[in-house]
Design an enzyme around this catalytic site. Structure first.
Site, PDB file in Angstrom:
ATOM      1  N   SER A 284      94.392  57.007  52.764  1.00 54.06           N
ATOM      2  CA  SER A 284      94.864  57.749  53.934  1.00 54.06           C
ATOM      3  C   SER A 284      93.763  58.010  54.959  1.00 54.06           C
ATOM      4  O   SER A 284      94.036  58.051  56.171  1.00 54.06           O
ATOM      5  CB  SER A 284      95.514  59.065  53.504  1.00 54.06           C
ATOM      6  OG  SER A 284      94.672  59.783  52.641  1.00 54.06           O
ATOM      7  N   HIS A 335      91.383  62.979  55.993  1.00 52.60           N
ATOM      8  CA  HIS A 335      92.171  62.473  57.115  1.00 52.60           C
ATOM      9  C   HIS A 335      91.411  62.640  58.433  1.00 52.60           C
ATOM     10  O   HIS A 335      91.342  61.715  59.247  1.00 52.60           O
ATOM     11  CB  HIS A 335      93.505  63.225  57.198  1.00 52.60           C
ATOM     12  CG  HIS A 335      94.390  62.988  56.015  1.00 52.60           C
ATOM     13  ND1 HIS A 335      95.550  63.707  55.794  1.00 52.60           N
ATOM     14  CD2 HIS A 335      94.287  62.115  54.976  1.00 52.60           C
ATOM     15  CE1 HIS A 335      96.123  63.282  54.687  1.00 52.60           C
ATOM     16  NE2 HIS A 335      95.377  62.324  54.174  1.00 52.60           N
TER      17      HIS A 335
END
Length: 388
Positions: A284, A335
């Site tokens: 991610s 992230h």
């Protein structure tokens, strides 16, 4: 040629292409003829525009034979063709009889747009072309402009569209598919070796684990982006990587994408390292780097891409970050680190075919160096030595 009808022809063509996103299948300025296809998925609607001042139905009959030959050569299956003649007058004799004689293998509806039947034109655009009254009114407003100006506007739009397609399809997404395959294979290996949700198995195969990074296993800043914790985690990241990564790789090219993806994944792991001691894995952070890349591309090519692209990317980033903050156990630091890394890396390599600002590249390199250096110093020396 009558100037007002010339302008109406180009106003129709401009509106269908630029506003309604019809695809141009054939366009001949010399013959005053254009074939367009509706943008709707699986649409069978074709619009043919023909600019010609018609006198007699015999010309209509011959032209319809030409239209049928064109249809047979260019199109397969059932098609609905709206054949629009932009003419000063309708034929002097019965042109409807000429159409009735045609034994066409496809539905063809013919209509004349003349100076004297604007109501019929408006009805046709509303019922057949699905235009609103406002959109039809815009066409009538545009026809007051010189034909040359409308043609110039259309040419400019098509040049931007061609440039956009070139940017969006620079390379085949080979690296993305390779990374998708690697993470699927490694997931199977993890499951076989003890389970992808087993902490010991994850650590053994390279998940982010701070104590071992502090002992010198720096490669753990990269390996986590290929490992996933559970089937749902794998599926979500694989789908995101396939679609978002493929688009970024098509734009940047294989080598640039490889650098951006790995640097974003590294930055995600690095910020996660200094923010949390939890064992972490997943693509991610690198995927958020792809969002960062798209953000820079949309800003860099603001004249080529509409504001919708920028708004869509910002919306996706916002939704995913909010989801990360709202749901426990999601590594939002990874992230954010990936997002920053992907943006900076894209500024550094830029988009193929455009040199970019040397100042921007140098600034991005300096910021990236400071970002990585500060986090490494904080994580390895201050946090690792128990100072903080």
């Amino acid at each position: 040629m009558h100037q007002q009808q010339d302008s109406l022809y180009w106003a129709l063509l401009y509106s269908l292409v630029c506003v309604h996103k019809y695809e141009i299948l054939h366009n001949s300025e010399e013959q005053g003829e254009a074939w367009l296809q509706s943008p709707a998925l699986k649409s069978n609607v074709i619009v043919r525009l023909k600019r010609h001042d018609v006198d007699w139905s015999s010309w209509v009959r011959e032209d319809l034979k030409h239209l049928e030959r064109m249809r047979a050569q260019r199109f397969r299956g059932k098609k609905k063709v709206y054949n629009i003649y932009v003419s000063r007058f309708e034929p002097l004799d019965d042109w409807q009889a000429a159409i009735a004689d045609e034994n066409s293998r496809v539905f063809i509806r013919t209509v004349f747009f003349t100076e004297y039947n604007e109501k019929r034109q408006a009805d046709f655009m509303r019922m057949s072309l699905k235009m609103s009254d406002e959109e039809a009114y815009i066409i009538y407003s545009l026809k007051e402009k010189p034909a040359e100006a409308l043609r110039s506007h259309l040419d400019g739009f098509l040049k931007l569209k061609n440039k956009q397609q070139h940017i969006l399809n620079y390379a085949h997404p080979f690296i993305t598919k390779l990374f998708v395959a690697i993470q699927i294979v490694l997931f199977g290996v993890l499951e076989y070796a003890g389970g992808s949700t087993n902490t010991a198995t994850l650590i053994a195969f390279g998940a982010k684990y701070n104590p071992l990074i502090l002992q010198g296993e720096w490669w753990r800043f990269f390996t986590p982006m290929f490992l996933h914790i559970g089937l749902l985690h794998l599926l979500m990241n694989t789908v995101a990587l396939y679609y978002v990564g493929s688009q970024v790789e098509r734009i940047l090219g294989n080598i640039r994408f490889l650098f951006v993806y790995l640097f974003a994944g590294f930055c995600g792991s690095l910020l996660s390292f200094v923010s949390s001691n939890a064992v972490a894995a997943g693509a991610s952070g690198a995927i958020f780097g792809c969002f960062g890349a798209l953000l820079y591309i949309a800003a860099s090519y603001a004249k080529v891409f509409s504001r919708t692209m920028m708004q869509s990317v910002l919306t996706l980033i916002g939704i995913n970050l909010l989801f990360g903050f709202a749901v426990p156990g999601i590594d939002n630091a990874g992230h954010i680190g990936g997002l920053i890394g992907g943006f900076l890396a894209t500024v550094m390599v830029h988009v193929p075919g455009k040199k970019g600002s040397l100042f921007q590249k140098a600034a991005a390199m300096l910021i990236a160096l400071l970002f990585v250096s500060i986090l490494l110093f904080y994580g390895l020396h201050l946090k690792g030595n128990g100072v903080l």
